[in-house]
Design a protein around this motif. Structure first.
Motif, PDB file in Angstrom:
ATOM      1  N   SER A 187     -58.251 -10.776 -35.255  1.00 30.09           N
ATOM      2  CA  SER A 187     -59.174 -11.717 -35.904  1.00 30.09           C
ATOM      3  C   SER A 187     -59.626 -11.245 -37.292  1.00 30.09           C
ATOM      4  CB  SER A 187     -60.412 -11.930 -35.022  1.00 30.09           C
ATOM      5  OG  SER A 187     -61.258 -10.789 -35.063  1.00 30.09           O
ATOM      6  N   LEU A 188     -59.280 -10.040 -37.683  1.00 34.76           N
ATOM      7  CA  LEU A 188     -59.765  -9.477 -38.940  1.00 34.76           C
ATOM      8  C   LEU A 188     -58.946  -9.920 -40.140  1.00 34.76           C
ATOM      9  CD1 LEU A 188     -60.495  -5.814 -37.806  1.00 34.76           C
ATOM     10  CD2 LEU A 188     -62.120  -7.696 -38.065  1.00 34.76           C
ATOM     11  N   GLN A 189     -59.605  -9.912 -41.291  1.00 39.29           N
ATOM     12  CA  GLN A 189     -58.940 -10.197 -42.561  1.00 39.29           C
ATOM     13  C   GLN A 189     -58.072  -9.011 -42.935  1.00 39.29           C
ATOM     14  OE1 GLN A 189     -60.082 -12.647 -45.199  1.00 39.29           O
ATOM     15  NE2 GLN A 189     -61.282 -13.824 -43.759  1.00 39.29           N
ATOM     16  N   GLY A 190     -57.104  -9.245 -43.775  1.00 34.88           N
ATOM     17  CA  GLY A 190     -56.291  -8.138 -44.282  1.00 34.88           C
ATOM     18  C   GLY A 190     -54.932  -8.025 -43.633  1.00 34.88           C
ATOM     19  N   SER A 191     -54.604  -8.900 -42.706  1.00 39.25           N
ATOM     20  CA  SER A 191     -53.303  -8.919 -42.051  1.00 39.25           C
ATOM     21  C   SER A 191     -52.848  -7.536 -41.603  1.00 39.25           C
ATOM     22  CB  SER A 191     -52.237  -9.522 -42.977  1.00 39.25           C
ATOM     23  OG  SER A 191     -52.600 -10.805 -43.383  1.00 39.25           O
ATOM     24  N   PRO A 192     -53.566  -6.932 -40.674  1.00 38.16           N
ATOM     25  CA  PRO A 192     -53.172  -5.590 -40.240  1.00 38.16           C
ATOM     26  C   PRO A 192     -51.851  -5.599 -39.477  1.00 38.16           C
ATOM     27  CG  PRO A 192     -54.863  -6.458 -38.794  1.00 38.16           C
ATOM     28  CD  PRO A 192     -54.708  -7.444 -39.913  1.00 38.16           C
ATOM     29  N   ARG A 193     -51.137  -4.506 -39.619  1.00 37.90           N
ATOM     30  CA  ARG A 193     -49.934  -4.287 -38.807  1.00 37.90           C
ATOM     31  C   ARG A 193     -50.381  -3.411 -37.644  1.00 37.90           C
ATOM     32  NH1 ARG A 193     -44.289  -1.449 -40.543  1.00 37.90           N
ATOM     33  NH2 ARG A 193     -43.261  -1.828 -38.562  1.00 37.90           N
ATOM     34  N   ILE A 194     -50.288  -3.930 -36.439  1.00 38.24           N
ATOM     35  CA  ILE A 194     -50.843  -3.252 -35.275  1.00 38.24           C
ATOM     36  C   ILE A 194     -49.730  -2.558 -34.490  1.00 38.24           C
ATOM     37  CG2 ILE A 194     -52.149  -3.544 -33.136  1.00 38.24           C
ATOM     38  CD1 ILE A 194     -53.421  -6.040 -34.473  1.00 38.24           C
ATOM     39  N   HIS A 195     -49.972  -1.272 -34.207  1.00 36.89           N
ATOM     40  CA  HIS A 195     -49.062  -0.466 -33.392  1.00 36.89           C
ATOM     41  C   HIS A 195     -49.817  -0.072 -32.129  1.00 36.89           C
ATOM     42  CE1 HIS A 195     -46.384   0.034 -36.856  1.00 36.89           C
ATOM     43  NE2 HIS A 195     -47.476   0.211 -37.560  1.00 36.89           N
ATOM     44  N   TRP A 196     -49.127  -0.117 -31.006  1.00 34.85           N
ATOM     45  CA  TRP A 196     -49.771   0.191 -29.727  1.00 34.85           C
ATOM     46  C   TRP A 196     -48.795   0.933 -28.828  1.00 34.85           C
ATOM     47  CZ3 TRP A 196     -47.800  -2.100 -25.213  1.00 34.85           C
ATOM     48  CH2 TRP A 196     -48.498  -1.797 -24.047  1.00 34.85           C
ATOM     49  N   LYS A 255     -57.678  -2.620 -23.895  1.00 36.86           N
ATOM     50  CA  LYS A 255     -56.719  -2.908 -24.967  1.00 36.86           C
ATOM     51  C   LYS A 255     -56.820  -4.348 -25.447  1.00 36.86           C
ATOM     52  CE  LYS A 255     -52.543  -4.167 -24.279  1.00 36.86           C
ATOM     53  NZ  LYS A 255     -51.248  -4.669 -24.184  1.00 36.86           N
ATOM     54  N   GLU A 256     -56.970  -5.289 -24.523  1.00 36.62           N
ATOM     55  CA  GLU A 256     -56.977  -6.702 -24.893  1.00 36.62           C
ATOM     56  C   GLU A 256     -58.134  -7.031 -25.827  1.00 36.62           C
ATOM     57  OE1 GLU A 256     -56.701  -5.576 -21.714  1.00 36.62           O
ATOM     58  OE2 GLU A 256     -54.544  -5.902 -21.578  1.00 36.62           O
ATOM     59  N   ARG A 257     -59.317  -6.475 -25.552  1.00 39.14           N
ATOM     60  CA  ARG A 257     -60.486  -6.741 -26.402  1.00 39.14           C
ATOM     61  C   ARG A 257     -60.287  -6.164 -27.801  1.00 39.14           C
ATOM     62  NH1 ARG A 257     -65.816  -5.252 -23.048  1.00 39.14           N
ATOM     63  NH2 ARG A 257     -66.858  -6.603 -24.531  1.00 39.14           N
ATOM     64  N   VAL A 258     -59.752  -4.967 -27.865  1.00 36.41           N
ATOM     65  CA  VAL A 258     -59.534  -4.331 -29.163  1.00 36.41           C
ATOM     66  C   VAL A 258     -58.471  -5.081 -29.948  1.00 36.41           C
ATOM     67  CG1 VAL A 258     -58.752  -2.215 -30.318  1.00 36.41           C
ATOM     68  CG2 VAL A 258     -60.324  -2.079 -28.369  1.00 36.41           C
ATOM     69  N   MET A 259     -57.373  -5.434 -29.307  1.00 36.79           N
ATOM     70  CA  MET A 259     -56.304  -6.159 -29.986  1.00 36.79           C
ATOM     71  C   MET A 259     -56.797  -7.521 -30.484  1.00 36.79           C
ATOM     72  SD  MET A 259     -53.514  -4.255 -29.926  1.00 36.79           S
ATOM     73  CE  MET A 259     -51.895  -4.831 -29.523  1.00 36.79           C
ATOM     74  N   ALA A 260     -57.587  -8.218 -29.669  1.00 34.99           N
ATOM     75  CA  ALA A 260     -58.126  -9.514 -30.084  1.00 34.99           C
ATOM     76  C   ALA A 260     -59.021  -9.356 -31.309  1.00 34.99           C
ATOM     77  CB  ALA A 260     -58.901 -10.161 -28.935  1.00 34.99           C
ATOM     78  N   ASP A 296     -54.782   3.626 -23.849  1.00 36.10           N
ATOM     79  CA  ASP A 296     -53.924   3.049 -24.866  1.00 36.10           C
ATOM     80  C   ASP A 296     -54.267   3.676 -26.209  1.00 36.10           C
ATOM     81  OD1 ASP A 296     -52.614   0.773 -23.317  1.00 36.10           O
ATOM     82  OD2 ASP A 296     -54.737   0.418 -22.944  1.00 36.10           O
ATOM     83  N   LEU A 297     -53.273   3.836 -27.048  1.00 35.95           N
ATOM     84  CA  LEU A 297     -53.475   4.313 -28.404  1.00 35.95           C
ATOM     85  C   LEU A 297     -53.119   3.159 -29.326  1.00 35.95           C
ATOM     86  CD1 LEU A 297     -54.245   6.768 -30.085  1.00 35.95           C
ATOM     87  CD2 LEU A 297     -51.855   7.466 -30.024  1.00 35.95           C
ATOM     88  N   ILE A 298     -54.101   2.721 -30.114  1.00 36.16           N
ATOM     89  CA  ILE A 298     -53.913   1.572 -30.997  1.00 36.16           C
ATOM     90  C   ILE A 298     -54.164   2.015 -32.428  1.00 36.16           C
ATOM     91  CG2 ILE A 298     -54.685  -0.755 -31.584  1.00 36.16           C
ATOM     92  CD1 ILE A 298     -55.612  -1.035 -28.656  1.00 36.16           C
TER      93      ILE A 298
END
Length: 174
Positions: free
Chosen positions: A133-142, A124-129, A3-5
């Motif tokens: 949980s991080l501060q900064g409201s990231p926009r995640i692309h996968w 992927k699930e561990r990385v996405m979780a 997966d590319l995150i």
């Protein structure tokens, strides 16, 4: 398959903190290190690529190739059409999803930064979780990389000069 995150933050401090958290997650899991790269865009629009390095050797964790490739995704903001010869078009021709690539490039605003990682063993699930949980409201692309796409992208990495990967070069014997 892997997966590319890519997780995009509004500021560089949040992205670097996220990169450190992902490195700590890898270390705690005891998995083989994957490249983690922070790509930042300054207020003038210039791109900088910062990779995690092994402090004992100075070499990028995970070899550096995937980190450099992720960083290169941000350098060509053109529409990745198949008839184009630009870097974005080559990434799409290798099998990278056109919409994923366009979304990632468009989401990195001036003053912002993104954390990118190819994920195999960690999951992927561990990385996405962790990212959620991080501060900064990231926009995640996968996106999922199938075997053919991975092979084509690995071939592209093989064409990157060793000096660009930051690997120590062996000196010729006298």
């Amino acid at each position: 398959m892997s997966d590319l995150i890519i997780s995009v933050f509004r500021n560089q401090a949040a992205a670097f903190a996220a990169g450190e958290q992902l490195a700590a997650l890898q270390q705690a899991a005891g998995t083989e290190p994957e490249d983690i790269v922070v790509v930042s865009r300054n207020s003038a629009g210039r791109i900088a690529i910062n990779q995690s390095i092994d402090l004992s050797t100075g070499a990028p964790l995970g070899g550096g190739g995937w980190g450099v490739l992720i960083g290169l995704m941000f350098l060509d903001g053109r529409d990745p059409r198949s008839e184009s010869q630009g870097l974005a078009a080559q990434l799409v021709a290798a099998g990278l999803d056109r919409t994923f690539l366009a979304d990632v490039v468009e989401s990195l605003m001036k003053g912002g930064a993104a954390v990118g990682m190819r994920v195999r063993l960690l999951g992927k699930e561990r990385v996405m979780a962790k990212l959620d949980s991080l501060q900064g409201s990231p926009r995640i692309h996968w996106t999922r990389l199938d075997a053919r796409t991975e092979e084509a992208l690995t071939d592209m990495i093989g064409q990157i000069p060793q000096a660009a990967l930051g690997r120590p070069r062996e000196l010729p014997a006298d």
